[in-house]
Scaffold this motif. Structure first.
Motif, PDB file in Angstrom:
ATOM      1  N   PRO A  21       0.835  -1.199   0.000  1.00  0.00           N
ATOM      2  CA  PRO A  21       0.000   0.000   0.000  1.00  0.00           C
ATOM      3  C   PRO A  21       0.877   1.259   0.000  1.00  0.00           C
ATOM      4  O   PRO A  21       1.573   1.543   0.986  1.00  0.00           O
ATOM      5  N   VAL A  22       0.828   1.990  -1.094  1.00  0.00           N
ATOM      6  CA  VAL A  22       1.771   3.086  -1.356  1.00  0.00           C
ATOM      7  C   VAL A  22       1.727   4.144  -0.248  1.00  0.00           C
ATOM      8  O   VAL A  22       2.778   4.583   0.244  1.00  0.00           O
ATOM      9  N   ASN A  23       0.540   4.536   0.149  1.00  0.00           N
ATOM     10  CA  ASN A  23       0.443   5.639   1.122  1.00  0.00           C
ATOM     11  C   ASN A  23       1.027   5.238   2.475  1.00  0.00           C
ATOM     12  O   ASN A  23       1.740   6.017   3.108  1.00  0.00           O
ATOM     13  N   ASP A  24       0.727   4.003   2.920  1.00  0.00           N
ATOM     14  CA  ASP A  24       1.280   3.533   4.199  1.00  0.00           C
ATOM     15  C   ASP A  24       2.801   3.486   4.139  1.00  0.00           C
ATOM     16  O   ASP A  24       3.489   3.889   5.071  1.00  0.00           O
ATOM     17  N   HIS A  25       3.327   2.978   3.022  1.00  0.00           N
ATOM     18  CA  HIS A  25       4.779   2.844   2.933  1.00  0.00           C
ATOM     19  C   HIS A  25       5.467   4.203   2.803  1.00  0.00           C
ATOM     20  O   HIS A  25       6.564   4.411   3.326  1.00  0.00           O
ATOM     21  N   LEU A  26       4.820   5.124   2.125  1.00  0.00           N
ATOM     22  CA  LEU A  26       5.399   6.459   1.981  1.00  0.00           C
ATOM     23  C   LEU A  26       5.440   7.184   3.325  1.00  0.00           C
ATOM     24  O   LEU A  26       6.466   7.754   3.715  1.00  0.00           O
ATOM     25  N   ILE A  27       4.325   7.153   4.051  1.00  0.00           N
ATOM     26  CA  ILE A  27       4.298   7.876   5.334  1.00  0.00           C
ATOM     27  C   ILE A  27       5.244   7.200   6.327  1.00  0.00           C
ATOM     28  O   ILE A  27       5.928   7.863   7.116  1.00  0.00           O
ATOM     29  N   GLU A  28       5.325   5.867   6.261  1.00  0.00           N
ATOM     30  CA  GLU A  28       6.253   5.156   7.156  1.00  0.00           C
ATOM     31  C   GLU A  28       7.700   5.572   6.868  1.00  0.00           C
ATOM     32  O   GLU A  28       8.503   5.772   7.783  1.00  0.00           O
ATOM     33  N   LEU A  29       8.025   5.728   5.582  1.00  0.00           N
ATOM     34  CA  LEU A  29       9.368   6.177   5.214  1.00  0.00           C
ATOM     35  C   LEU A  29       9.641   7.575   5.773  1.00  0.00           C
ATOM     36  O   LEU A  29      10.703   7.837   6.350  1.00  0.00           O
ATOM     37  N   ALA A  30       8.668   8.464   5.637  1.00  0.00           N
ATOM     38  CA  ALA A  30       8.840   9.833   6.153  1.00  0.00           C
ATOM     39  C   ALA A  30       9.032   9.801   7.673  1.00  0.00           C
ATOM     40  O   ALA A  30       9.870  10.526   8.227  1.00  0.00           O
ATOM     41  N   LEU A  31       8.274   8.939   8.364  1.00  0.00           N
ATOM     42  CA  LEU A  31       8.404   8.841   9.826  1.00  0.00           C
ATOM     43  C   LEU A  31       9.776   8.288  10.212  1.00  0.00           C
ATOM     44  O   LEU A  31      10.400   8.760  11.170  1.00  0.00           O
ATOM     45  N   LEU A  32      10.266   7.300   9.452  1.00  0.00           N
ATOM     46  CA  LEU A  32      11.593   6.743   9.749  1.00  0.00           C
ATOM     47  C   LEU A  32      12.687   7.793   9.539  1.00  0.00           C
ATOM     48  O   LEU A  32      13.621   7.900  10.339  1.00  0.00           O
ATOM     49  N   VAL A  33      12.574   8.562   8.460  1.00  0.00           N
ATOM     50  CA  VAL A  33      13.559   9.627   8.201  1.00  0.00           C
ATOM     51  C   VAL A  33      13.535  10.620   9.357  1.00  0.00           C
ATOM     52  O   VAL A  33      14.585  11.030   9.883  1.00  0.00           O
ATOM     53  N   ASP A  34      12.339  10.991   9.790  1.00  0.00           N
ATOM     54  CA  ASP A  34      12.199  11.947  10.893  1.00  0.00           C
ATOM     55  C   ASP A  34      12.805  11.378  12.178  1.00  0.00           C
ATOM     56  O   ASP A  34      13.512  12.084  12.911  1.00  0.00           O
ATOM     57  N   ALA A  35      12.554  10.085  12.432  1.00  0.00           N
ATOM     58  CA  ALA A  35      13.088   9.452  13.649  1.00  0.00           C
ATOM     59  C   ALA A  35      14.620   9.457  13.621  1.00  0.00           C
ATOM     60  O   ALA A  35      15.267   9.744  14.635  1.00  0.00           O
ATOM     61  N   CYS A  36      15.205   9.167  12.463  1.00  0.00           N
ATOM     62  CA  CYS A  36      16.685   9.163  12.341  1.00  0.00           C
ATOM     63  C   CYS A  36      17.227  10.568  12.547  1.00  0.00           C
ATOM     64  O   CYS A  36      18.229  10.786  13.233  1.00  0.00           O
ATOM     65  N   ARG A  37      16.556  11.530  11.938  1.00  0.00           N
ATOM     66  CA  ARG A  37      16.993  12.927  12.027  1.00  0.00           C
ATOM     67  C   ARG A  37      16.945  13.407  13.476  1.00  0.00           C
ATOM     68  O   ARG A  37      17.896  13.989  13.986  1.00  0.00           O
ATOM     69  N   ARG A  38      15.816  13.105  14.153  1.00  0.00           N
ATOM     70  CA  ARG A  38      15.673  13.526  15.565  1.00  0.00           C
ATOM     71  C   ARG A  38      16.622  12.762  16.474  1.00  0.00           C
ATOM     72  O   ARG A  38      16.980  13.239  17.549  1.00  0.00           O
ATOM     73  N   GLY A  39      17.034  11.567  16.022  1.00  0.00           N
ATOM     74  CA  GLY A  39      18.015  10.788  16.787  1.00  0.00           C
ATOM     75  C   GLY A  39      19.438  11.257  16.520  1.00  0.00           C
ATOM     76  O   GLY A  39      20.381  10.575  16.889  1.00  0.00           O
ATOM     77  N   ARG A  40      19.587  12.394  15.856  1.00  0.00           N
ATOM     78  CA  ARG A  40      20.869  13.069  15.599  1.00  0.00           C
ATOM     79  C   ARG A  40      21.821  12.259  14.724  1.00  0.00           C
ATOM     80  O   ARG A  40      23.029  12.282  14.902  1.00  0.00           O
ATOM     81  N   SER A  41      21.249  11.509  13.765  1.00  0.00           N
ATOM     82  CA  SER A  41      22.149  10.906  12.782  1.00  0.00           C
ATOM     83  C   SER A  41      22.730  12.038  11.942  1.00  0.00           C
ATOM     84  O   SER A  41      22.130  13.108  11.792  1.00  0.00           O
ATOM     85  N   ASP A  42      23.915  11.780  11.393  1.00  0.00           N
ATOM     86  CA  ASP A  42      24.613  12.845  10.682  1.00  0.00           C
ATOM     87  C   ASP A  42      24.010  13.086   9.301  1.00  0.00           C
ATOM     88  O   ASP A  42      23.938  14.214   8.824  1.00  0.00           O
ATOM     89  N   ARG A  43      23.585  11.986   8.644  1.00  0.00           N
ATOM     90  CA  ARG A  43      23.066  12.099   7.278  1.00  0.00           C
ATOM     91  C   ARG A  43      22.041  10.986   7.081  1.00  0.00           C
ATOM     92  O   ARG A  43      22.249   9.863   7.557  1.00  0.00           O
ATOM     93  N   VAL A  44      20.943  11.301   6.398  1.00  0.00           N
ATOM     94  CA  VAL A  44      19.906  10.283   6.169  1.00  0.00           C
ATOM     95  C   VAL A  44      19.619  10.193   4.666  1.00  0.00           C
ATOM     96  O   VAL A  44      19.233  11.178   4.028  1.00  0.00           O
ATOM     97  N   THR A  45      19.836   9.007   4.117  1.00  0.00           N
ATOM     98  CA  THR A  45      19.548   8.758   2.696  1.00  0.00           C
ATOM     99  C   THR A  45      18.376   7.792   2.609  1.00  0.00           C
ATOM    100  O   THR A  45      18.395   6.736   3.247  1.00  0.00           O
ATOM    101  N   ALA A  46      17.361   8.148   1.841  1.00  0.00           N
ATOM    102  CA  ALA A  46      16.234   7.229   1.631  1.00  0.00           C
ATOM    103  C   ALA A  46      16.505   6.417   0.370  1.00  0.00           C
ATOM    104  O   ALA A  46      16.681   6.984  -0.712  1.00  0.00           O
ATOM    105  N   VAL A  47      16.561   5.103   0.532  1.00  0.00           N
ATOM    106  CA  VAL A  47      16.775   4.194  -0.606  1.00  0.00           C
ATOM    107  C   VAL A  47      15.399   3.665  -0.992  1.00  0.00           C
ATOM    108  O   VAL A  47      14.805   2.866  -0.270  1.00  0.00           O
ATOM    109  N   VAL A  48      14.881   4.173  -2.106  1.00  0.00           N
ATOM    110  CA  VAL A  48      13.501   3.885  -2.504  1.00  0.00           C
ATOM    111  C   VAL A  48      13.554   3.226  -3.892  1.00  0.00           C
ATOM    112  O   VAL A  48      13.307   3.887  -4.914  1.00  0.00           O
ATOM    113  N   PRO A  49      13.908   1.920  -3.936  1.00  0.00           N
ATOM    114  CA  PRO A  49      14.144   1.298  -5.245  1.00  0.00           C
ATOM    115  C   PRO A  49      12.944   1.479  -6.184  1.00  0.00           C
ATOM    116  O   PRO A  49      13.131   1.813  -7.354  1.00  0.00           O
ATOM    117  N   TYR A  50      11.730   1.250  -5.676  1.00  0.00           N
ATOM    118  CA  TYR A  50      10.531   1.580  -6.461  1.00  0.00           C
ATOM    119  C   TYR A  50       9.912   2.814  -5.813  1.00  0.00           C
ATOM    120  O   TYR A  50       9.572   2.797  -4.631  1.00  0.00           O
TER     121      TYR A  50
END
Ligand code: R5P
Length: 309
Positions: free
Chosen positions: A60-89
């Motif tokens: 389900p595209v919408n669930d997977h997209l929002i989950e990706l955005a939440l994961l990026v946000d979680a990494c960013r707030r966890g003070r990772s230095d750089r966040v790359t989203a690998v979105v093959p499709y």
């Protein structure tokens, strides 16, 4: 800065293989759904790390997209230095322009969502349109699975094989396969009637009457491949092989091919599909391709990607 790989829920098999090929393990994370349907993401500490979040945004595209955005946000707030989203499709990439007045441009909205969540870079494999890179406000690595899939079908391509672009939009992709396999290209003229129905009306070029290798970036409902295969078979082609970088798991595509002489549907593991023993779908992994890119972006010695032809 350590290289870390995080997986969303959409393709944990691919993410695990990518992590393994990068000599690391998947970062612990918790993904859950609240009773009202909201997704929630929590990741282990990633302070100062170079994080790659693997999450194709298939159905389900919408669930997977929002989950990706939440994961990026979680990494960013966890003070990772750089966040790359690998979105093959990359879901929504087909909505790259307004075909009718009053329409939205879904590709731009999806890209802006990820950028606003804090992503630094995107990695995409055979995006539906090269315009995606130009629409993105963050740098994008565009990878291609065409050489991998061309190698997979090389032995099946006899002298009388032609490469078929099932619509005008696939013509450049077909030229890329043609360059890999030294075969001629023909183009089908397609008209979309609805989300699942298309009409293939004419073939531009000489089909020859042998085998057709129909190539596309993706198979969703299977309507495009079905229409192209029927048309080329009506014009004397005796057998068909399909190569598509992404086969959507929910589309029911291959069920539409049952009465057609389609020998194989060769694709990647960008999205998970239940593989039926003896079925036509054949998967080739992009884990090494993705891992090589991650290592290069992380700064490990490596080669620049080959330019697209
Ligand atoms: C269209 O422009 C794409 O390249 C694919 O041909 C299309 O999206 C495939 O969709 P379906 O399998 O539903 O015809």
């Amino acid at each position: 800065m350590s290289l870390r790989v995080v997986s969303g829920s959409s393709n944990t098999g691919l993410a695990g293989a990518v992590a393994g090929a990068c000599d690391t393990e998947l970062v612990d994370c918790e993904l859950s759904t609240f009773p009202d349907g909201e997704r929630r993401a929590r990741v282990a500490p990633l302070v100062g790390d170079d994080v790659f979040v693997v999450q194709p945004t298939g159905p389900p595209v919408n669930d997977h997209l929002i989950e990706l955005a939440l994961l990026v946000d979680a990494c960013r707030r966890g003070r990772s230095d750089r966040v790359t989203a690998v979105v093959p499709y990359f879901g929504y990439a087909r909505q790259d322009r307004r075909d009718h007045p009053g329409e939205s441009i879904g590709a731009r909205v999806a890209l802006d969502l990820l950028a606003s969540a804090g992503v630094d870079r995107l990695v995409v494999v055979d995006a539906h349109t090269p315009t995606l890179e130009a629409m993105s406000s963050v740098p994008m690595e565009m990878l291609t699975a065409v050489p991998l899939l061309a190698d997979a079908v090389r032995d099946a391509c006899r002298a009388a094989t032609v490469i078929v672009a099932p619509d005008l939009g696939a013509a450049k992709l077909a030229e890329h396969y043609a360059a890999c396999l030294s075969l001629p290209v023909v183009v089908v003229r397609k008209q979309r009637l609805s989300g699942s129905e298309v009409r293939a009306s004419t073939v531009v070029g000489d089909l020859g009457g042998g085998m057709a290798l129909i190539v596309d970036d993706m198979v969703s409902t299977g309507g495009t491949i079905e229409a192209a295969a029927r048309l080329v078979c009506d014009h004397g082609v005796r057998s068909v092989v399909v190569a598509a970088s992404h086969v959507l798991p929910s589309g029911g595509g291959s069920a539409r091919f049952e009465d057609l002489p389609i020998e194989r549907v060769v694709t990647t593991d960008s999205l998970p599909h239940p593989l039926v023993p003896g079925g036509t779908i054949e998967e080739h992994s992009i884990a090494d391709l993705v891992a090589a890119t991650i290592r290069r972006l992380h700064g490990a010695p490596g080669q620049l990607p080959a330019p697209h032809p």
